[in-house]
Design a protein around this motif. Structure first.
Motif, PDB file in Angstrom:
ATOM      1  N   ALA A  57       0.875  -1.112  -0.004  1.00 53.37           N
ATOM      2  CA  ALA A  57       0.095   0.024   0.186  1.00 53.37           C
ATOM      3  C   ALA A  57       0.857   1.084   0.040  1.00 53.37           C
ATOM      4  CB  ALA A  57      -0.746   0.021   1.434  1.00 53.37           C
ATOM      5  N   VAL A  58       0.273   2.306  -0.132  1.00 59.22           N
ATOM      6  CA  VAL A  58       0.960   3.664   0.070  1.00 59.22           C
ATOM      7  C   VAL A  58       0.476   3.938   1.642  1.00 59.22           C
ATOM      8  CG1 VAL A  58       1.068   6.130  -0.475  1.00 59.22           C
ATOM      9  CG2 VAL A  58       0.753   4.511  -2.303  1.00 59.22           C
ATOM     10  N   TYR A  59       1.674   4.156   2.286  1.00 55.36           N
ATOM     11  CA  TYR A  59       1.567   4.696   3.630  1.00 55.36           C
ATOM     12  C   TYR A  59       1.764   5.936   3.982  1.00 55.36           C
ATOM     13  CZ  TYR A  59       1.787  -0.468   4.904  1.00 55.36           C
ATOM     14  OH  TYR A  59       1.552  -1.618   4.950  1.00 55.36           O
ATOM     15  N   TYR A  60       0.734   6.524   4.715  1.00 56.24           N
ATOM     16  CA  TYR A  60       0.876   7.936   5.018  1.00 56.24           C
ATOM     17  C   TYR A  60       0.721   8.143   6.748  1.00 56.24           C
ATOM     18  CZ  TYR A  60      -1.533   8.184   0.446  1.00 56.24           C
ATOM     19  OH  TYR A  60      -1.853   8.172  -0.961  1.00 56.24           O
ATOM     20  N   CYS A  61       1.582   8.957   6.983  1.00 54.65           N
ATOM     21  CA  CYS A  61       1.389   9.389   8.371  1.00 54.65           C
ATOM     22  C   CYS A  61       0.636  10.878   8.495  1.00 54.65           C
ATOM     23  CB  CYS A  61       2.860   9.869   8.928  1.00 54.65           C
ATOM     24  SG  CYS A  61       3.775  11.161   8.206  1.00 54.65           S
ATOM     25  N   ALA A  62       0.026  11.029   9.462  1.00 57.03           N
ATOM     26  CA  ALA A  62      -1.032  12.185   9.681  1.00 57.03           C
ATOM     27  C   ALA A  62      -0.633  12.704  11.345  1.00 57.03           C
ATOM     28  CB  ALA A  62      -2.251  11.539   9.432  1.00 57.03           C
ATOM     29  N   ALA A  63      -0.995  13.992  11.321  1.00 57.57           N
ATOM     30  CA  ALA A  63      -1.158  14.603  12.771  1.00 57.57           C
ATOM     31  C   ALA A  63      -2.245  15.100  13.191  1.00 57.57           C
ATOM     32  CB  ALA A  63      -0.090  15.797  12.570  1.00 57.57           C
ATOM     33  N   ASP A  64      -2.751  14.651  14.435  1.00 59.23           N
ATOM     34  CA  ASP A  64      -4.023  15.119  15.024  1.00 59.23           C
ATOM     35  C   ASP A  64      -3.694  16.148  16.031  1.00 59.23           C
ATOM     36  OD1 ASP A  64      -6.480  13.095  17.129  1.00 59.23           O
ATOM     37  OD2 ASP A  64      -6.535  15.455  16.087  1.00 59.23           O
TER      38      ASP A  64
END
Length: 119
Positions: free
Chosen positions: A92-99
């Motif tokens: 897959a394409v892996y994404y990081c994200a900030a909350d």
């Protein structure tokens, strides 16, 4: 604004390991958690796990529990996703994200990094 840049993706054989990095910059104050997500071709984006920015507590999706580990180095403003015992279905394409909320609303996303696991 928060800027996120993922790196470390690539091609790996099934059973192998890979470590992804997410460099965090910009206005990092107020970040509650850092999440990892992935999206395989033709599928919806899937939650992988998250780590609390201050405490380091992590939570994982059942599909990766016991194989993936999220860690962070606050001094380097970097979050890691260590992936072991990789399977073809982890491709897959892996994404990081900030909350910055306490509601799991990830308002900042990286551009993603491709992980391909050959079977």
């Amino acid at each position: 604004q928060v800027q996120l840049v993922e790196s470390g993706g690539g091609l790996v054989q099934a059973g192998g390991s890979l470590r992804l990095s997410c460099a965090v910059s910009g206005s990092t104050s107020g970040i509650v958690r850092m999440g990892w997500f992935r999206q395989a071709p033709g599928k919806e984006r899937e939650f992988v796990g998250f780590i609390a920015w201050t405490t380091g507590t992590s939570t994982y999706a059942n599909s990766v529990k016991g194989r993936f580990t999220i860690s962070r180095d606050n001094a380097k403003n970097t979050v890691y996703l260590q992936m072991n015992s990789l399977k073809h279905e982890d491709t897959a394409v892996y994404y990081c994200a900030a909350d910055k909320t306490f509601a799991g609303a990830y308002g900042y996303w990286g551009q993603g990094t491709q992980v391909t696991v050959s079977s």
